[in-house]
Design a protein around this motif. Sequence first.
Motif, PDB file in Angstrom:
ATOM      1  N   SER A 112      56.754  36.805  82.012  1.00 54.47           N
ATOM      2  CA  SER A 112      57.346  35.686  81.277  1.00 54.47           C
ATOM      3  C   SER A 112      58.207  36.164  80.112  1.00 54.47           C
ATOM      4  O   SER A 112      59.057  35.420  79.635  1.00 54.47           O
ATOM      5  N   HIS A 121      63.292  32.804  76.870  1.00 54.63           N
ATOM      6  CA  HIS A 121      63.955  31.524  77.121  1.00 54.63           C
ATOM      7  C   HIS A 121      65.123  31.666  78.088  1.00 54.63           C
ATOM      8  O   HIS A 121      65.659  30.665  78.543  1.00 54.63           O
ATOM      9  N   ARG A 147      64.751  33.568  80.905  1.00 52.13           N
ATOM     10  CA  ARG A 147      64.205  33.945  82.210  1.00 52.13           C
ATOM     11  C   ARG A 147      63.904  32.675  83.001  1.00 52.13           C
ATOM     12  O   ARG A 147      63.310  31.734  82.467  1.00 52.13           O
ATOM     13  N   ASN A 148      64.296  32.686  84.260  1.00 46.16           N
ATOM     14  CA  ASN A 148      64.063  31.498  85.071  1.00 46.16           C
ATOM     15  C   ASN A 148      62.654  31.504  85.667  1.00 46.16           C
ATOM     16  O   ASN A 148      62.459  31.401  86.866  1.00 46.16           O
ATOM     17  N   ASN A 167      58.610  29.938  84.560  1.00 41.13           N
ATOM     18  CA  ASN A 167      57.888  29.084  83.624  1.00 41.13           C
ATOM     19  C   ASN A 167      56.397  29.279  83.772  1.00 41.13           C
ATOM     20  O   ASN A 167      55.915  29.748  84.789  1.00 41.13           O
ATOM     21  N   LYS A 217      67.848  22.132  76.777  1.00 44.85           N
ATOM     22  CA  LYS A 217      69.065  22.547  77.496  1.00 44.85           C
ATOM     23  C   LYS A 217      70.185  21.538  77.310  1.00 44.85           C
ATOM     24  O   LYS A 217      71.278  21.706  77.844  1.00 44.85           O
ATOM     25  N   ASN A 246      61.911  22.531  84.948  1.00 44.52           N
ATOM     26  CA  ASN A 246      63.088  23.400  84.883  1.00 44.52           C
ATOM     27  C   ASN A 246      63.440  24.031  86.225  1.00 44.52           C
ATOM     28  O   ASN A 246      64.349  24.848  86.298  1.00 44.52           O
ATOM     29  N   GLN A 247      62.673  23.683  87.264  1.00 47.72           N
ATOM     30  CA  GLN A 247      62.863  24.274  88.592  1.00 47.72           C
ATOM     31  C   GLN A 247      62.897  25.802  88.541  1.00 47.72           C
ATOM     32  O   GLN A 247      63.877  26.434  88.904  1.00 47.72           O
ATOM     33  N   PRO A 248      61.814  26.380  88.042  1.00 45.68           N
ATOM     34  CA  PRO A 248      61.780  27.835  87.938  1.00 45.68           C
ATOM     35  C   PRO A 248      61.708  28.473  89.319  1.00 45.68           C
ATOM     36  O   PRO A 248      61.282  27.835  90.283  1.00 45.68           O
ATOM     37  N   ARG A 249      62.114  29.729  89.397  1.00 42.53           N
ATOM     38  CA  ARG A 249      62.012  30.418  90.679  1.00 42.53           C
ATOM     39  C   ARG A 249      60.631  31.030  90.833  1.00 42.53           C
ATOM     40  O   ARG A 249      60.193  31.301  91.943  1.00 42.53           O
ATOM     41  N   GLY A 259      62.664  27.389  77.551  1.00 40.04           N
ATOM     42  CA  GLY A 259      64.094  27.607  77.369  1.00 40.04           C
ATOM     43  C   GLY A 259      64.606  27.344  75.970  1.00 40.04           C
ATOM     44  O   GLY A 259      65.812  27.355  75.749  1.00 40.04           O
TER      45      GLY A 259
END
Lengths: 385, 328, 312
Positions: B51, B74, B76-77, B79, B104, B151-154, C221
């Motif tokens: 993270s 903040h 990094r994709n 969560n 965002k 946030n639709q994290p990967r 974020g």
Amino acid sequence: MNRLKLLGTTTLALMTGISPVLAQVTEIGAPEGQVNIVAWPGYIERGETDKAFDWVTKFEAASGCKVNVKTANTSDEMVALMNEGGFDLVTASGDASLRLVAGDRVQPINVDLIPSWKTVDERLQNAPWHTVDGVHYGVPYMWGPNVLMYNTEVFKEPPTSWNVVFEEMTLPDGKSNKGRVQAYDGPIHIADAAQYLMFHKPELKITSPYELNEEQYKAALDLLRVQRELTSRYWHDAFIQIDDFKNEGVVASGSWPFQVNLLKADGQPVASTIPQEGATGWADTTMMHVDAANPNCSYLWMEHSLASNLQSDLAVWFGANPSVPAACTDGRGMSTAESCTANGMDDFDKIRFWTTPVSNCSQGDGACVPYYRWVSDYIGVIGGR
Amino acid sequence: MTAAVEFQNVSRHFGPVKAVDGVDLTIAEGSFFAMLGPSGSGKTTCLRLISGFEKPTGGQIRIFGEDVSNTPPHLRNVNTVFQDYALFPHLNVRDNVAYGLMVKGVGRSQRHAKAEEMLALVKLDGYGDRKPAQLSGGQRQRVALARALVNQPRVLLLDEPLGALDLKLREAMQDELKALQHKLGLTFVFVTHDQHEALSMADSLAVFNEGKIAQIGTPRDIYDRPATRFVADFVGSSNVLPPDLTRALGGPAQWASLRPEATRLAATGPVSGTVTALRYLGSGTRVVIRAGGTEIAALVPAGQPVPTEGATTAIAFDPQALHLMGAI
Amino acid sequence: MTYPAILPAKGLADRLTGTFWRRPGLLLLLLIAPPLLWLGVVYLGSLAALLLQSFYSIDEFSGVVKEEFTLKTYAELFRAQNLDIIIRTVVMATAVTLACAVLAFPIAYYAARYAKGPWKAAFYLGVMLPLWSSYLVKVYAWKLILAKEGILGWAAEGTHTSWIIDGILSVPFLEGSSLSTSPFGTFLVFVYIWLPYMILPMQAALERVPNSMLEASADLGATQSQTFRTVILPLALPGVIAGSIFTFSLTLGDYIIPQIVGDSSRFIGLTVYQLQGTAGNTPLAAAFAVVPILIMLVYLSLAKRAGAFDAL
């Protein structure tokens, strides 16, 4: 509340001219063994602060009366303590003494029982701040002038007028007096302005700086507004003023001999003078509580206060003047003719002593501006109004 | 297929403490990956390295092939669902979920719509106006999940996500998490110290010990073939046999593991001992036998005779069940 | 041998404990009655007396207090010179509070989130130490530091930065012959004296913000400044408000500092002291004393509306 009621009664009594005449002591009996005194700090010394200044120890040994002191820092505190009771004597200033008389807190003094009464300065014997309708309510203690203190490096010659603190001008060192002078931070300072006007604006017909009608009062306030522009800070604490003369570049101000003497002793280039307009001053009186539990010791102390080294040594200690002129010269204490002169002994006639302004004055009932307005308006002046 | 997360010789030392020490790890995209280990074993630090809350002191971390060693959290994709949920107490549920969109710069109506969508996903529709303090533990957990997914994290990281829930709720959430992961097709990485949870939920898992990975594999691999004595001890209820006992049972002089269900009682055999404890499990009885200095558990199926405490019995087993392993 | 199910009470203490156990309200009542009485009678009583006084007036002619209901005294508050005092005091209190908040925040933040072990102890000592020495001594010391020929002036001269001080002293409303006689000097001393009262509640509030909250924000974020604005500040707000109540009300009521440092202009506290003490105008003094109470009520309701207490 008591204080307020008292103020009310005072004013009322002054208004109607009533003054209670009470039975006074006719002879001094056996000492009770103690006497309780309300006094200004530094007024009653027994050699504990400085060995050389002691006017209590010998009295206690000779009279058998133990002296208990309660110090008070303001006139109001003194009045409050006397109202509570439990004290025999108080060293009251001119702005408290009449309140105590009118409030029946103090009793008439039989001056025949005080052999040294006749040595008291004649000009003080019947002073209006302790004598009401010919009755004495106390024994004069000490008095002092509010002198003009100045920096001798700036003023090669003593200033001859209070204008150096009242009007913007260039001082002998070529720089303006703006930001370099001070004034007393108390409403009674309005009287100093009035005294200045008395001299410079005779058309205002001011007869006493403590009795001002609306027009005279307004003129005094206007003068003080000019002074506000010159003054970066007002003083109310003697030690703060001493510090301001040392560290703030203040070169002239109304002051007390007390500060002058301390600064001189410290090697600072200051001196004091009473300019042509004269000066205001204070005078304190030893007064006796109406219910004093120790009247005999009280009378013995009052006699002691006039007859012993007290007047002479206290004058040196406090930078004030004895009420007994002989104390300056007869060697009973440390005062000398020179030290008395330095404290303003010769200037008695130039001094107008502090009294509380009331609305019923010699100009007529309700003709003068009373003290409580002096307070609120002086607040306004200092705040730039 | 690129790996979702890749560790190359990654270390995180705190002074003399080697929290993570030379870890190599690959997490496949779309997998449900568990990091298992006792507290202090380095599993949580590994999660925090992904993270970005910790920076590696050595090695390289890649997320979908990109080196993230110098990327702050903040950016990094990925969560995280925090162990204590870390919901913002001053925001209501909707604003909590929408937080990631708000920072965002997504507009109010749009982010609120998205937040409601996420709340529906975790079955909390209608709870948007409540404050976190008004929710139960399980509900908070769902909010934390919705907030992390908005946030639709990967990659979704879960730090002991079910630790604070009671048993029944925990089991229900396990199923739900699994279903959610299937539905979204995301990579889930979760940290736990509960071996049952790790075994039942993960596609693959890493067992941590003292800053290093003791073993990586599928749950079956790890359960059936623990690589080291530590893994066997920590993961299963397997019997861990010291070398001399293994040899006495007919194997080589090595550490070995033997599952209780593969262990039987016999009248005679090379190793025998005293029955010290009996535990009735319903489907059978667990019998503990003390042989030499070692306690060995055997599972006696229901219907078979059970010895009494203090009785002496020998041990028999299926030779194929004996699994040899490293000493550490 | 058998043992009884109920043990005999050994003495008064046992019996009392039993009584309190059976009636938990009794103990509570006993414990809070004295402070409640104190608060009710002494505090609220004197407050009521104050309010009552403020509805009296002083007789213009004789200076005697008239004990009749009137709003005249309150009307007097709106005379220009008195309004000056109120505005001056509120502006000063606001400025002092803002400066304290800005100065205290990094200190409190460091102490709450980073300081450990001996550093934490050093922090507490550093913050509390000034509170142990006499308030008067500190104010007098500041007078010397700020004086024309004081340490600060001397240092400014040595480093050729006197123009900074001169610049400050030429700003309207801050004029003076030195920092010690300028309202700016009064402001500096107020900030110094009240700063600990801002740091401590702020630090307590920040300490209660879990680290994971900040990590969650970054994780979702947020930049550091976004985290500060949307998480740290709202969560620390109750502490900031608590601290500001201290600094604000202490400044509103102080009557010592403006006497020693500054240009002698009156503040509310000093005015009350003088009106009551030397002028005998208790009604006006009482009316002045009501002003800070009203200001604080307004302040608290504004703070509440702004959501300052939401995180409580």
